[in-house]
Design an enzyme around this catalytic site. Sequence first.
Site, PDB file in Angstrom:
ATOM      1  N   SER A   1       0.788  -1.235   0.000  1.00  0.00           N
ATOM      2  CA  SER A   1       0.000   0.000   0.000  1.00  0.00           C
ATOM      3  C   SER A   1       0.816   1.280   0.000  1.00  0.00           C
ATOM      4  CB  SER A   1      -0.968   0.022   1.186  1.00  0.00           C
ATOM      5  OG  SER A   1      -1.870  -1.022   1.040  1.00  0.00           O
TER       6      SER A   1
ATOM      7  N   ASP B   1      -6.900  -0.261   2.691  1.00  0.00           N
ATOM      8  CA  ASP B   1      -5.534   0.269   2.782  1.00  0.00           C
ATOM      9  C   ASP B   1      -5.523   1.694   3.349  1.00  0.00           C
ATOM     10  OD1 ASP B   1      -5.210  -2.064   1.414  1.00  0.00           O
ATOM     11  OD2 ASP B   1      -4.700  -1.142  -0.505  1.00  0.00           O
TER      12      ASP B   1
END
Length: 395
Positions: free
Chosen positions: A141, A187
């Site tokens: 991420s 995320d």
Amino acid sequence: MSNNASKIESNISQSMLTELDSVFIQTFGAAPVRHFQAPGRVNLIGEHTDYNDGFVLPCAIDYQTLVAVTPRDDMTVSVVAVDYSNEQDEFSLDCDIEVHSTQMWSNYVRGVIKHLQRRGHIFKGANLAITGNVPQGAGLSSSASLEVVIGETFRGLYNLLLTKAEVALNGQEAENQFVGCQCGIMDQMVSACGSKFNALLLDCRSLQTELISMPENLAVMIINSNVKRGLVDSEYNTRRLQCEEAAHTLGLKALRDISLIELQNSKIKLPDVVYRRAHHVVSDSERTVLAAKALRNNDVTQLSQLMAKSHISMRDDFEITVPPIDFAVKILTEYLGDKGGVRMTGGGFGGCLVALMPHDMVDGAKLLMAERYEVETGYKETIYICSASDGAGEI
Ligand code: GLA
């Protein structure tokens, strides 16, 4: 640099901050006045469940994207990216912010700022320098951490009335609508709301979070398979459409609204591939809730089994794993037995594995990977030992 930089509990080195500031000074002619950070994440379990309104169990990690910033009196945003050979971008807040045709990194910055404006927030420009140590293209991420740190920076700089969850939602909107990847909310939420020493059980429908303390006896190991992945170009959006097809055919708002037993009873209504996609999502969301309980009770045997089943489900039903990762999961599963768990983590088609194990098994796991992974797959692994960390904030 702010004088409490020593508070940063992470792999961010003083030299990263020094370089960030020095590029800022070279570019803008004076030192930055503030610094912000947002972390990457590792997901312990619950994959591709977020956009189906299900549960996920990630933690923020001690690898971050950093911003050095000074507000401006005009309506210009000027940015320099240290990790992209000091490439620069500049745009006006007075015009409709458009997609940059060549610099992909700029689009995360542009998208987040455009979506803050769309939400009705009013602010002036800024000079920004960006750097980070979240491995890129590894499924940890890095993009979400960039979206969140930009949101957090403007929130901090201009006292925007935004909750952490709204910073996350704004980042997701930018990624969905500006960058063009239909990612879920996991995320950005964990990058914004993560907490030191804790995993975050997130209900992706209500956005309710529960902190689950990470057992001290377990190390969090991230193993980058170094099989490169590209989320936008990958099959991610196809998987999402297949999940929507399953929900639509079954008359559900989302796959969150069916239990595994009910789904099994409806198998005949779905094409085989769509059924298997739904089977993964529904079973992994159920496993996530069980895994949170196992983590809470420090029940490593249960955690180990749930992580193993999650991997098999990603491999056989959702079909998002790749042979090198399956191989690494196999040898580590054999090595850890019921003393730890391992599975692929993130969107899939390459990227990382996550393993939880007693600290005294870490060296053996590293050795095993060093001896067998490259010989078998032709890829060389990179290993990170991480700590669950705080979400975005000012440094
Ligand atoms: C990517 C997306 C997330 C999530 C995961 C898979 O990281 O950005 O929203 O869907 O894949 O669990």
